[in-house]
Design a protein around this motif. Sequence first.
Motif, PDB file in Angstrom:
ATOM      1  N   TRP A 263       0.820  -1.165   0.021  1.00 17.96           N
ATOM      2  CA  TRP A 263       0.042  -0.145  -0.050  1.00 17.96           C
ATOM      3  C   TRP A 263       0.980   1.174  -0.046  1.00 17.96           C
ATOM      4  O   TRP A 263       0.465   2.130  -0.472  1.00 17.96           O
TER       5      TRP A 263
ATOM      6  N   ARG B 291      -7.168  -0.948  -2.497  1.00 17.18           N
ATOM      7  CA  ARG B 291      -7.297  -1.025  -0.937  1.00 17.18           C
ATOM      8  C   ARG B 291      -8.314  -2.259  -0.663  1.00 17.18           C
ATOM      9  O   ARG B 291      -9.160  -2.414  -1.628  1.00 17.18           O
ATOM     10  N   LEU B 292      -8.182  -2.818   0.487  1.00 15.20           N
ATOM     11  CA  LEU B 292      -9.127  -3.822   0.693  1.00 15.20           C
ATOM     12  C   LEU B 292      -9.761  -3.462   2.092  1.00 15.20           C
ATOM     13  O   LEU B 292     -10.755  -4.200   2.660  1.00 15.20           O
ATOM     14  N   GLY B 293      -9.243  -2.536   2.814  1.00 18.58           N
ATOM     15  CA  GLY B 293      -9.970  -1.973   4.016  1.00 18.58           C
ATOM     16  C   GLY B 293      -8.883  -1.390   4.937  1.00 18.58           C
ATOM     17  O   GLY B 293      -7.840  -1.607   4.651  1.00 18.58           O
ATOM     18  N   PRO B 294      -9.125  -0.561   6.078  1.00 16.56           N
ATOM     19  CA  PRO B 294      -8.314   0.110   6.860  1.00 16.56           C
ATOM     20  C   PRO B 294      -7.229  -0.922   7.632  1.00 16.56           C
ATOM     21  O   PRO B 294      -6.163  -0.513   7.694  1.00 16.56           O
TER      22      PRO B 294
ATOM     23  N   HIS C 286      -6.372  -3.695   6.771  1.00  5.76           N
ATOM     24  CA  HIS C 286      -5.315  -4.441   5.700  1.00  5.76           C
ATOM     25  C   HIS C 286      -4.047  -3.649   5.326  1.00  5.76           C
ATOM     26  O   HIS C 286      -2.969  -4.081   5.206  1.00  5.76           O
ATOM     27  N   SER C 287      -4.373  -2.395   5.126  1.00  6.52           N
ATOM     28  CA  SER C 287      -3.306  -1.307   4.526  1.00  6.52           C
ATOM     29  C   SER C 287      -2.222  -0.808   5.801  1.00  6.52           C
ATOM     30  O   SER C 287      -1.309  -0.310   5.317  1.00  6.52           O
TER      31      SER C 287
ATOM     32  N   THR D 134      -5.000   6.373   2.272  1.00  7.41           N
ATOM     33  CA  THR D 134      -5.760   4.898   2.070  1.00  7.41           C
ATOM     34  C   THR D 134      -6.346   4.526   3.385  1.00  7.41           C
ATOM     35  O   THR D 134      -7.727   4.259   3.134  1.00  7.41           O
ATOM     36  N   PRO D 135      -5.894   4.909   4.601  1.00  8.56           N
ATOM     37  CA  PRO D 135      -6.787   4.468   5.746  1.00  8.56           C
ATOM     38  C   PRO D 135      -7.939   5.205   5.637  1.00  8.56           C
ATOM     39  O   PRO D 135      -9.046   4.833   6.163  1.00  8.56           O
TER      40      PRO D 135
ATOM     41  N   GLY E 142     -10.361   3.703   3.547  1.00 10.65           N
ATOM     42  CA  GLY E 142     -10.887   2.544   3.904  1.00 10.65           C
ATOM     43  C   GLY E 142     -11.883   2.790   5.197  1.00 10.65           C
ATOM     44  O   GLY E 142     -13.038   1.856   5.038  1.00 10.65           O
TER      45      GLY E 142
ATOM     46  N   ARG F 114     -15.381   3.815   3.611  1.00  9.24           N
ATOM     47  CA  ARG F 114     -16.014   2.868   2.789  1.00  9.24           C
ATOM     48  C   ARG F 114     -16.683   1.714   3.933  1.00  9.24           C
ATOM     49  O   ARG F 114     -17.859   1.508   3.744  1.00  9.24           O
ATOM     50  N   ALA F 115     -15.715   1.511   5.025  1.00 11.18           N
ATOM     51  CA  ALA F 115     -16.237   0.368   5.774  1.00 11.18           C
ATOM     52  C   ALA F 115     -17.525   1.178   6.729  1.00 11.18           C
ATOM     53  O   ALA F 115     -18.051   0.250   7.259  1.00 11.18           O
TER      54      ALA F 115
END
Length: 330
Positions: free
Chosen positions: A42, A50-53, A55-56, A81-82, A85, A88-89
């Motif tokens: 990342w 991104r896959l989510g906060p 994971h990064s 990125t966080p 994430g 989105r989450a």
Amino acid sequence: MQNLTCWVVSDGKAGMENQCIGLAEAVGIPPVIKRVTLRTPWKQLSPFFRLGPRHSTAPGSDALEPPWPDLLISCGRAAVTPALGVRRASRGKTFAVHLQDPQIPPRLLDLVVVPEHDRLRGPNVITTRGALHLITPDKLAAAAERLGPAYEHLPHPRIAVLIGGTNKLFRMTPVIMGDVAEKLANLAKQHGAGLLVTPSRRTGADNEAILRARMADVPSVVWDGKGENPYFAFLALADVIVVTSDSVSMVSEACSTGKPVYIIELDGGSPKFQTFHRALKEAGIIRPFTGELDHWSYEPPDDTAIVGAEIRRRLEERTGQRIEAPRRAG
């Protein structure tokens, strides 16, 4: 009614984190600080990937887990990125604000705040004259009351001298430092001025030695880095401020006081810095430091309070909850 919550997300660099904290305070929601480091890949890839906060972020980062905040304020590339994430989450709960150009389309965030000298524009982009910051009249007054007695021996006019130094764009050389130190000493002698000087890590040992040597025989205090940082107190106690050109944040903080601000030009620079300084000069806020001492007045920029009020308005519309505006008057 449930209190609204706020996260400040950054990589821990003080310059970025303080902008976020200052804005959160201006909104009126006490922030929880979240410091993060990105893991591979990342930190090398676009924030789009991104896959989510969870994971990064790398081990050692603060946890980014529910309950999600109502407001998230981020600054710097590592925080994009966080922030995406979490937004989105949270499925729309978190209002995500990013300071500085996120290097992605602004529409992916709820609000982006950039200085006017940055080219980024958009429907959800707010521009400011300079950098956001922590300074308020109340904080300056408190610092002056707490630390002021230690500097009562210095005569007026008092000049706060904020010295930065070499970075990616600017260079502080011994020639510049020697010239500046000589001009400051002359001001102390010719005008009976007292000097409140604070160098930084970027000033460099050789340059700081030149500065200290020249200040030794004039009324001055040069902070040695020990004890409480007197930066706020120096701004509050000063009649005039002299600041190096290498930091948008330091210049913005100096200008927020409404006091005359002189700029020490260092070698180097960039078109963005030139645009920033030119706008302040044209507005009658700053002048180049030539060794003269004058007085002028202007309406100090209050970008932090303006942006904070706009975010507070949007959050109140979004949540239906009233947020009490913070007290900022001195």
